[in-house]
Design a protein around this motif. Structure first.
Motif, PDB file in Angstrom:
ATOM      1  N   PHE A  16       0.821  -1.212   0.000  1.00  0.00           N
ATOM      2  CA  PHE A  16       0.000   0.000   0.000  1.00  0.00           C
ATOM      3  C   PHE A  16       0.855   1.261   0.000  1.00  0.00           C
ATOM      4  O   PHE A  16       0.451   2.287   0.531  1.00  0.00           O
ATOM      5  CB  PHE A  16      -0.934  -0.010   1.212  1.00  0.00           C
ATOM      6  N   GLU A  17       2.045   1.181  -0.611  1.00  0.00           N
ATOM      7  CA  GLU A  17       2.915   2.352  -0.644  1.00  0.00           C
ATOM      8  C   GLU A  17       2.235   3.553  -1.297  1.00  0.00           C
ATOM      9  O   GLU A  17       2.537   4.694  -0.972  1.00  0.00           O
ATOM     10  CB  GLU A  17       4.207   2.019  -1.402  1.00  0.00           C
ATOM     11  N   ASP A  18       1.332   3.278  -2.230  1.00  0.00           N
ATOM     12  CA  ASP A  18       0.667   4.382  -2.929  1.00  0.00           C
ATOM     13  C   ASP A  18      -0.206   5.208  -1.992  1.00  0.00           C
ATOM     14  O   ASP A  18      -0.611   6.323  -2.343  1.00  0.00           O
ATOM     15  CB  ASP A  18      -0.174   3.840  -4.085  1.00  0.00           C
ATOM     16  N   PRO A  22       3.181  11.605  -1.263  1.00  0.00           N
ATOM     17  CA  PRO A  22       4.243  11.459  -2.283  1.00  0.00           C
ATOM     18  C   PRO A  22       5.655  11.713  -1.758  1.00  0.00           C
ATOM     19  O   PRO A  22       6.577  10.961  -2.070  1.00  0.00           O
ATOM     20  CB  PRO A  22       3.843  12.487  -3.346  1.00  0.00           C
ATOM     21  N   GLY A  23       5.823  12.767  -0.957  1.00  0.00           N
ATOM     22  CA  GLY A  23       7.149  13.068  -0.441  1.00  0.00           C
ATOM     23  C   GLY A  23       7.693  11.965   0.449  1.00  0.00           C
ATOM     24  O   GLY A  23       8.851  11.558   0.326  1.00  0.00           O
ATOM     25  N   LEU A  24       6.849  11.448   1.339  1.00  0.00           N
ATOM     26  CA  LEU A  24       7.262  10.379   2.245  1.00  0.00           C
ATOM     27  C   LEU A  24       7.514   9.096   1.466  1.00  0.00           C
ATOM     28  O   LEU A  24       8.457   8.357   1.756  1.00  0.00           O
ATOM     29  CB  LEU A  24       6.188  10.161   3.315  1.00  0.00           C
ATOM     30  N   ARG A  25       6.665   8.820   0.463  1.00  0.00           N
ATOM     31  CA  ARG A  25       6.849   7.620  -0.355  1.00  0.00           C
ATOM     32  C   ARG A  25       8.198   7.646  -1.062  1.00  0.00           C
ATOM     33  O   ARG A  25       8.921   6.649  -1.079  1.00  0.00           O
ATOM     34  CB  ARG A  25       5.715   7.505  -1.368  1.00  0.00           C
ATOM     35  N   VAL A  28      10.999   7.053   1.543  1.00  0.00           N
ATOM     36  CA  VAL A  28      11.078   5.646   1.950  1.00  0.00           C
ATOM     37  C   VAL A  28      11.767   4.818   0.875  1.00  0.00           C
ATOM     38  O   VAL A  28      12.650   4.000   1.159  1.00  0.00           O
ATOM     39  CB  VAL A  28       9.668   5.096   2.248  1.00  0.00           C
ATOM     40  N   ARG A  29      11.380   5.018  -0.364  1.00  0.00           N
ATOM     41  CA  ARG A  29      11.995   4.252  -1.454  1.00  0.00           C
ATOM     42  C   ARG A  29      13.478   4.564  -1.587  1.00  0.00           C
ATOM     43  O   ARG A  29      14.292   3.669  -1.867  1.00  0.00           O
ATOM     44  CB  ARG A  29      11.258   4.538  -2.761  1.00  0.00           C
ATOM     45  N   LEU A  30      13.851   5.829  -1.387  1.00  0.00           N
ATOM     46  CA  LEU A  30      15.267   6.200  -1.458  1.00  0.00           C
ATOM     47  C   LEU A  30      16.059   5.511  -0.355  1.00  0.00           C
ATOM     48  O   LEU A  30      17.156   4.982  -0.599  1.00  0.00           O
ATOM     49  CB  LEU A  30      15.407   7.722  -1.343  1.00  0.00           C
TER      50      LEU A  30
END
Length: 204
Positions: A16-18, A22-25, A28-30
């Protein structure tokens, strides 16, 4: 509502990353990419070092100087960054049999939240202990304990402990947030879709 990109995952953090801002997502991915690169780059150092030990000892009849002293901090960082990645990907050992006895969406959703809350609580306690350990180390500066030959401060591997537990707690907290945000119906829908894709992949 579309099926998530990471269909092989069980963790709501990925499924449920979506649902994250957007900024936090992106952050996290970085962080996941950075930790993954560090682990992947560092892991080959272990077999390379042990090969070097054997080569030096049995071919050159010499010892590889103080290899255990610089290898130990690397092992700590690999282990605890790997533990953080394991929390993110939900790859811990799990003996939960509730999936086999009920298909109730709300029960399974509450079960997942309860497990993650317990994990988070335990991790926060250990994270506090790791903080106390680092605080004691910092208070001892400049009389830090170091390794014998290379004088590497024990502070370096101990930072890895704190960082690892910090990210474990961070990812568990985000997973709880996402589970609460998406609710039991979407959790069940995505879980069933993931299970079916994994079954189909196993049959191909």
């Amino acid at each position: 509502m579309g099926i998530p990109l990471y269909l092989g995952a069980r963790n709501p953090m990925i499924l449920f990353e979506d649902a994250l801002p957007p900024g936090l997502r992106g952050l996290v991915r970085l962080m996941i990419r950075i930790k993954t690169v560090l682990v992947v780059v560092s892991l080959p150092l272990l077999p390379i070092t042990f090969f070097g030990v054997v080569f030096f000892r049995y071919i050159l009849e010499r010892d590889l100087f103080a290899y255990e002293e610089w290898l130990l901090p690397i092992c700590f960082w690999i282990y605890f960054l790997g533990s953080a990645l394991g929390t993110y990907h939900d790859k811990q050992i799990n003996a939960d049999l509730l999936d086999a006895i009920t298909e109730n969406h709300t029960v399974l959703w509450l079960r997942k939240i309860a497990i993650t809350v317990i994990e988070l609580g335990i991790t926060l306690v250990v994270l506090y202990w790791a903080y106390l350990m680092l605080a004691n180390e910092i208070a001892d500066y400049p009389r830090w304990k170091t390794t014998i030959a290379l004088k590497i401060p024990f502070f370096i591997p101990r930072v890895a402990i704190f960082v690892g537990f910090f990210f474990m707690a961070f990812y568990s907290a985000l997973a709880i947030y996402l589970m609460l945000k998406v609710g039991p119906d979407r959790y069940a829908e995505t879980r069933d879709a993931t299970k079916q894709v994994n079954i189909d992949a196993g049959n191909t």
